[in-house]
Design an enzyme around this catalytic site. Structure first.
Site, PDB file in Angstrom:
ATOM      1  N   LYS A  32       0.842  -1.195   0.000  1.00  0.00           N
ATOM      2  CA  LYS A  32       0.000   0.000   0.000  1.00  0.00           C
ATOM      3  C   LYS A  32       0.877   1.244   0.000  1.00  0.00           C
ATOM      4  CE  LYS A  32      -2.014   1.593   3.812  1.00  0.00           C
ATOM      5  NZ  LYS A  32      -1.735   3.061   3.858  1.00  0.00           N
ATOM      6  N   ASP A  59      -3.608   4.190  -1.796  1.00  0.00           N
ATOM      7  CA  ASP A  59      -4.500   4.583  -0.702  1.00  0.00           C
ATOM      8  C   ASP A  59      -4.520   6.110  -0.560  1.00  0.00           C
ATOM      9  OD1 ASP A  59      -6.047   4.581   1.628  1.00  0.00           O
ATOM     10  OD2 ASP A  59      -4.312   4.215   2.916  1.00  0.00           O
ATOM     11  N   LEU A  60      -5.220   6.777  -1.474  1.00  0.00           N
ATOM     12  CA  LEU A  60      -5.283   8.243  -1.447  1.00  0.00           C
ATOM     13  C   LEU A  60      -6.647   8.756  -1.011  1.00  0.00           C
ATOM     14  CD1 LEU A  60      -3.211   9.165  -4.636  1.00  0.00           C
ATOM     15  CD2 LEU A  60      -2.444   8.866  -2.271  1.00  0.00           C
ATOM     16  N   LYS A  61      -7.628   7.877  -0.893  1.00  0.00           N
ATOM     17  CA  LYS A  61      -8.945   8.228  -0.336  1.00  0.00           C
ATOM     18  C   LYS A  61      -9.531   9.479  -1.007  1.00  0.00           C
ATOM     19  CE  LYS A  61      -7.795   6.338   4.239  1.00  0.00           C
ATOM     20  NZ  LYS A  61      -6.339   6.130   4.064  1.00  0.00           N
ATOM     21  N   PHE A  62      -9.702   9.418  -2.319  1.00  0.00           N
ATOM     22  CA  PHE A  62     -10.230  10.573  -3.042  1.00  0.00           C
ATOM     23  C   PHE A  62     -11.606  10.987  -2.507  1.00  0.00           C
ATOM     24  CE2 PHE A  62      -7.668   8.509  -6.585  1.00  0.00           C
ATOM     25  CZ  PHE A  62      -6.602   9.376  -6.448  1.00  0.00           C
ATOM     26  N   ASP A  64     -13.990  14.432  -3.410  1.00  0.00           N
ATOM     27  CA  ASP A  64     -14.127  15.731  -4.057  1.00  0.00           C
ATOM     28  C   ASP A  64     -15.385  15.691  -4.907  1.00  0.00           C
ATOM     29  OD1 ASP A  64     -13.468  18.308  -5.250  1.00  0.00           O
ATOM     30  OD2 ASP A  64     -11.383  17.880  -4.711  1.00  0.00           O
ATOM     31  N   ASN A  67     -16.638  14.971 -10.892  1.00  0.00           N
ATOM     32  CA  ASN A  67     -15.766  15.054 -12.059  1.00  0.00           C
ATOM     33  C   ASN A  67     -14.289  14.994 -11.664  1.00  0.00           C
ATOM     34  OD1 ASN A  67     -15.507  15.550 -15.011  1.00  0.00           O
ATOM     35  ND2 ASN A  67     -14.471  17.404 -14.305  1.00  0.00           N
ATOM     36  N   THR A 118     -10.666   3.715  10.793  1.00  0.00           N
ATOM     37  CA  THR A 118     -10.484   2.843  11.955  1.00  0.00           C
ATOM     38  C   THR A 118      -9.838   3.546  13.136  1.00  0.00           C
ATOM     39  OG1 THR A 118      -8.398   2.053  11.027  1.00  0.00           O
ATOM     40  CG2 THR A 118     -10.353   0.737  10.585  1.00  0.00           C
ATOM     41  N   ARG A 179      -3.686  -6.222  14.091  1.00  0.00           N
ATOM     42  CA  ARG A 179      -2.466  -6.310  14.885  1.00  0.00           C
ATOM     43  C   ARG A 179      -2.291  -7.717  15.428  1.00  0.00           C
ATOM     44  NH1 ARG A 179      -1.887  -1.999  12.920  1.00  0.00           N
ATOM     45  NH2 ARG A 179      -1.252  -0.020  13.853  1.00  0.00           N
ATOM     46  N   GLY A 208       0.844  -2.668   8.890  1.00  0.00           N
ATOM     47  CA  GLY A 208       1.961  -1.741   8.798  1.00  0.00           C
ATOM     48  C   GLY A 208       3.078  -2.086   9.746  1.00  0.00           C
ATOM     49  N   ARG A 209       3.105  -1.409  10.892  1.00  0.00           N
ATOM     50  CA  ARG A 209       4.235  -1.497  11.812  1.00  0.00           C
ATOM     51  C   ARG A 209       4.617  -2.901  12.285  1.00  0.00           C
ATOM     52  NH1 ARG A 209       2.102   3.828  14.867  1.00  0.00           N
ATOM     53  NH2 ARG A 209       0.238   3.101  13.768  1.00  0.00           N
TER      54      ARG A 209
END
Length: 230
Positions: A32, A59-62, A64, A67, A118, A179, A208-209
């Site tokens: 990711k 993972d940019l979570k658009f 707006d 268009n 989350t 986790r 992730g971690r």
């Protein structure tokens, strides 16, 4: 089995990201790329991962106007990413425009929607104006996402069982907040172990971690996979 693990590769520099990718096996995970790396390095961050054989979740979570989001999704698909996401709270027209942009481009990139982050607690959800429990809001937004043409949603593993029952087996559930037992939960609030998350109905687990912070990332990855298979 196809690995359900998506490793969060979010660094402020390219070097540690490159080092991590060298230590991971692309046959055992996807990766990711989030806002921090993409803002600093742009498409080259995703391209770096794909050149090393990894499928990329962008993972940019658009979120707006329809268009603008449609154009962003089309551009991301042209990069060749495996998956991307938008915010379900952007509404039906925005999600439908995003999906239509991919269909017109004959893209097989997966498009999923973020429900409730989350990191948000019950109190914080109420503070921003959502009534009801996190689970109720996630369920409502997931139904909207599905009817708007999304391939699935991002949700916490705590909501996976409910969403699986409500939306069927073909609807993707991508769950951060995972986790291994004994790990620090960090800024996540609604967490679950990898094995429990898969048992609850998750399709993919964003980790992730527990992997990126391990001395031997690939060993940590294979350990998580083993816990799921067991």
């Amino acid at each position: 089995m196809t690995s359900p693990i998506i490793v969060a590769v979010d660094y402020p520099q390219l070097e540690p990201a490159q080092d991590l990718l060298e230590q991971l096996d692309p046959a055992l995970c996807r990766v990711k790329i989030g806002k921090e790396m993409f803002t600093r390095f742009g498409p080259s961050a995703a391209e770096m991962c794909m050149k090393k054989g990894f499928e990329v979740f962008l993972d940019l979570k658009f979120h707006d106007i329809p268009n603008t989001v449609a154009g962003a999704c089309r551009s991301a698909a042209e990069l060749g990413v495996w998956m991307m996401n938008v915010h379900a709270s952007g509404g039906r027209r925005m999600m439908e425009a995003a999906r239509e942009s991919l269909d017109k481009a004959n893209s097989d990139t997966l498009l999923i929607a973020v429900t409730i982050l989350t990191s948000l607690s019950q109190e914080e959800i109420h503070e921003i104006g959502y009534s009801g429990t996190p689970e109720e809001n996630v369920s409502r937004l997931a139904a909207l996402a599905k009817s708007s043409g999304m391939h699935g949603v991002v949700c916490s593993p705590k909501e996976a069982e409910r969403l699986r029952a409500e939306n069927g087996n073909d609807f993707l559930l991508v769950t951060p907040g995972v986790r291994p037992a004994g790990s620090d939960t960090g800024d996540q609030r609604r967490v679950m172990t990898p094995a429990d998350a898969m048992q609850a109905g998750s399709s993919y687990l964003v980790v992730g971690r527990p992997i990126t912070g391990a001395e031997e990332p690939n060993e940590a990855l294979t350990s998580i996979l083993a816990s799921i298979e067991d």
